[in-house]
Design a protein around this motif. Sequence first.
Motif, short mmCIF file in Angstrom:
data_model
loop_
_atom_site.label_atom_id
_atom_site.label_comp_id
_atom_site.label_asym_id
_atom_site.label_seq_id
_atom_site.Cartn_x
_atom_site.Cartn_y
_atom_site.Cartn_z
N GLY A 44 10.49 66.99 53.66
CA GLY A 44 10.67 66.44 52.32
C GLY A 44 9.39 66.21 51.54
O GLY A 44 9.41 65.62 50.47
N LYS A 47 7.00 71.14 50.74
CA LYS A 47 6.51 72.44 51.24
C LYS A 47 7.29 73.60 50.60
O LYS A 47 6.70 74.56 50.10
N THR A 49 9.05 73.47 47.93
CA THR A 49 8.78 73.43 46.49
C THR A 49 7.51 74.21 46.17
O THR A 49 7.45 74.97 45.19
P1 ADP Z 1 10.14 70.23 52.32
O1 ADP Z 1 10.33 71.70 52.22
O2 ADP Z 1 8.74 69.80 52.60
O3 ADP Z 1 11.09 69.61 53.34
P2 ADP Z 1 11.16 70.21 49.59
O4 ADP Z 1 10.13 70.97 48.84
O5 ADP Z 1 12.42 70.93 49.91
O6 ADP Z 1 10.52 69.57 50.91
O7 ADP Z 1 11.55 68.93 48.76
C1 ADP Z 1 10.61 67.95 48.33
C2 ADP Z 1 11.32 66.76 47.76
O8 ADP Z 1 12.01 67.09 46.58
C3 ADP Z 1 12.37 66.19 48.72
O9 ADP Z 1 12.32 64.81 48.69
C4 ADP Z 1 13.69 66.69 48.17
O10 ADP Z 1 14.73 65.79 48.44
C5 ADP Z 1 13.40 66.81 46.69
N1 ADP Z 1 14.15 67.93 46.11
C6 ADP Z 1 14.13 69.21 46.54
N2 ADP Z 1 14.91 69.99 45.76
C7 ADP Z 1 15.45 69.15 44.82
C8 ADP Z 1 16.32 69.34 43.70
N3 ADP Z 1 16.80 70.54 43.41
N4 ADP Z 1 16.62 68.25 42.95
C9 ADP Z 1 16.11 67.04 43.24
N5 ADP Z 1 15.27 66.79 44.26
C10 ADP Z 1 14.94 67.84 45.04
#
Ligand code: ADP
Length: 265
Positions: A44, A47, A49
């Motif tokens: 979370g 990464k 993102t």
């Molecule tokens: P990782 O890949 O490191 O596990 P992400 O990049 O998937 O993390 O997500 C980073 C944060 O953004 C997390 O807290 C996640 O819940 C939030 N998040 C991811 N996608 C969305 C979205 N489409 N809308 C709202 N929050 C999101």
Amino acid sequence: MNHLLDFEHVSYSYHSIDGETPALSDISFSLNDGEFLAIAGPSGCGKSTLLNLICHLNTPESGQIFFQGEPLTKKSICEIGYMLQKDHLLEWRSIEKNIYLGLEIQKKLTGQTKDYAAHLLKKYGLFEFRHKKPSELSGGMRQRAALIRTLVLKPQLLLLDEPFSALDYQTRLKTSNDISAIIREEKKSAVLVTHDLSEAVSLADRILVLSPRPGQLKRIILTPFPKDLSALDRRNTNEFKDYFNLLWKEMNADEEVTFRAGTVS
Ligand code: ADP
Ligand code: MG
């Protein structure tokens, strides 16, 4: 050395009816041509993102991303391939037809590109399986097929989002070894996202460590192994243990502080 990718003070937040979720904050780094970079950080922390920003699925809220020295645009993504945890091979198509999929979509399926696909299938041991369905292949072979499907489009940069996490431990070691050898053999640059610390140390040239969300760049750890050492051979060196311990310490520093604070209160 030439930079393939540059992040300059990039931040990103998700917006929904529940409010704003800051995912990444002030990220700056460069990826050199031919480099294998790993991104490590807790679940979370942003990464995926970060990878979505590189392939232009998301655009930065602030800061800038440069690809080959130019601001990243939709056009740049033709040079970028994406490999995910699931191989997303289509069961109703043969391995060969799966590998042709991207070429068909991009209207690039020609005698020449078919020859290149056959060359890659032969080079990486899948040619005799080309008429099989995905379910007839092992998990490791399927991931190799997924990589060839990406490589046939001749990307400059490969983005790998936890591509081995669905595999059992032994297959995972072997597949990550195979996939990283292919990426190095084909002289591609790569950004690998993983929360498996030993995987990061065994595959990467450098590891970017992100803090818990919103992900900030905490530290860059260099893992300078000899170029000809395979990912499996890296695991048998003394340096491997040192880099692993360094990364472990860095990753667990926040947790320890939280834990201590929790114990005191
Ligand atoms: P990782 O890949 O490191 O596990 P992400 O990049 O998937 O993390 O997500 C980073 C944060 O953004 C997390 O807290 C996640 O819940 C939030 N998040 C991811 N996608 C969305 C979205 N489409 N809308 C709202 N929050 C999101
Ligand atoms: Mg993720």
